[in-house]
Design a protein around this motif. Structure first.
Motif, mmCIF file in Angstrom:
data_model
loop_
_atom_site.group_PDB
_atom_site.id
_atom_site.type_symbol
_atom_site.label_atom_id
_atom_site.label_comp_id
_atom_site.label_asym_id
_atom_site.label_seq_id
_atom_site.Cartn_x
_atom_site.Cartn_y
_atom_site.Cartn_z
ATOM 1 N N HIS A 151 1.051 -0.466 -5.764
ATOM 2 C CA HIS A 151 -0.216 -1.069 -5.267
ATOM 3 C C HIS A 151 -1.365 -2.114 -5.520
ATOM 4 N N GLU A 197 1.083 -1.117 -0.098
ATOM 5 C CA GLU A 197 0.199 -0.076 0.021
ATOM 6 C C GLU A 197 1.113 1.365 0.280
ATOM 7 N N ILE A 238 -4.220 -7.857 0.584
ATOM 8 C CA ILE A 238 -3.668 -7.631 -0.846
ATOM 9 C C ILE A 238 -3.465 -8.052 -2.200
#
Length: 336
Positions: A204, A47, A245
């Motif tokens: 990201h 991130e 993620i």
């Protein structure tokens, strides 16, 4: 021998050097060690603020490390404090902005990187780069006269014109729409593989990595959490952050909160875990299953439906190619 080797790397910003207290400093890179092999594409995923761009700048010799070592082909990467001009001749960094000369054609932009080479070699190299990047038809155009995807391809072939040992890409797809991103991913992969370039790129968005990366590095708060092939990391995340993620979750919880039927299915897959991560594609409709779920909501996502199921007090996400009906009670099975 690895092409790039990083050992116990540290980098802190702020703190006493800026007249602040020591606890105000930010540990951007915290004891990172990793390596990359020749010809490999390594993706660093994290991130915003995870330290991935700082790591690129340290590798490119644009930032001064506080501690640790970096070597390229067995030779130490000289930090900025020991050079007149920061950087490394065998490492090229492509930032998020395009970096093309606006008043030069696409061909002239590439030629500029080869301006010190003999003309015959220069033209041969440019012709090859234009061919593998599919830019022959726009080589006489100025950057503003071509599409964003064509500009990005031109930036990358410009960066690899001198055949650097290592190419670093900082969020190469962040400014593109979904359609152009899908096209450019395939085009960049072709360029990199065709020219034998070793590459590290940061992003990201895990979708940028899938289909391109040979290995995936997950970063958070300046630390490397997990390294492996995209498949390994996706299927075996070490914690909640890595699981989230790298893809959608159907469920993430502790075993004790589940019904006895769910516990029985999950225990047959892994008898040791306390917390588990379940992906939507691991759930399937089964008429014979004893586990019953209420269809709570349905969302059409193009190639499939996203279905939210309710079991006791738990909500689970499932993908289905068949359209179900809200309010239905269905049996489900869990697959590895």
């Amino acid at each position: 021998m690895s092409l790039l080797k990083i050992q116990n790397l540290h980098k802190t910003f702020g703190g006493n050097s800026a007249g602040k207290q020591a606890d105000s400093s930010k540990k951007a890179i915290n004891n990172i060690s990793l390596s990359i092999e020749k010809g490999e594409i390594l993706t660093i995923l994290g991130e915003s603020g995870s330290g991935k761009t700082t790591l690129l700048h340290l590798i490119a010799a644009l930032h001064e490390p506080d501690a640790g070592s970096l070597t390229l082909d067995g030779e130490r990467i000289t930090p900025p404090s020991e050079k007149l001009i920061a950087g490394h001749p065998d490492i090229k960094l492509v930032r998020q902005d395009y970096g093309l000369f606006p008043n030069m054609t696409i061909r002239e932009n590439i030629a500029y990187e080869l301006r010190y080479y003999e003309e015959k070699y220069r033209n041969k190299r440019i012709d090859k780069l234009l061919k593998i990047s599919g830019l022959q038809k726009v080589q006489s155009h100025l950057p503003r006269q071509v599409s964003g995807g064509e500009q990005q391809r031109a930036v990358i072939v410009k960066a690899i014109a001198e055949q650097p040992k290592l190419l670093l890409l900082d969020e190469p797809f962040s400014h593109l729409d979904a359609l152009n991103k899908r096209r450019l991913k395939n085009e960049i992969l072709h360029i990199i593989k065709d020219d034998g370039v070793t590459c590290i790129f940061v992003t990201h968005d895990v979708a940028d990595a899938y289909g391109m990366a040979d290995r995936l590095v997950i970063m958070q708060k300046g630390k490397v959490l997990q390294i492996g092939t995209p498949e390994e990391v996706y299927q075996n995340p070490i914690n909640q952050y890595v699981a989230e993620i790298t893809g959608e979750l159907a469920l993430s919880t502790e075993l004790r909160v589940l019904s006895s039927e769910l516990q029985l299915q999950l225990r047959t897959q892994n008898s040791e875990f306390k917390t588990f991560f379940l992906r939507p594609e691991q759930l399937r409709i089964s008429e014979t299953s004893e586990i019953k779920a209420l269809v709570e909501s349905i969302k059409f996502l193009g190639a499939y439906y996203e279905v939210i199921l309710k079991i006791d007090n738990l909500s689970l996400k499932m993908y289905s190619f068949d359209k179900l009906t809200v309010g239905d009670v269905v049996g489900i099975e869990i697959f590895e």
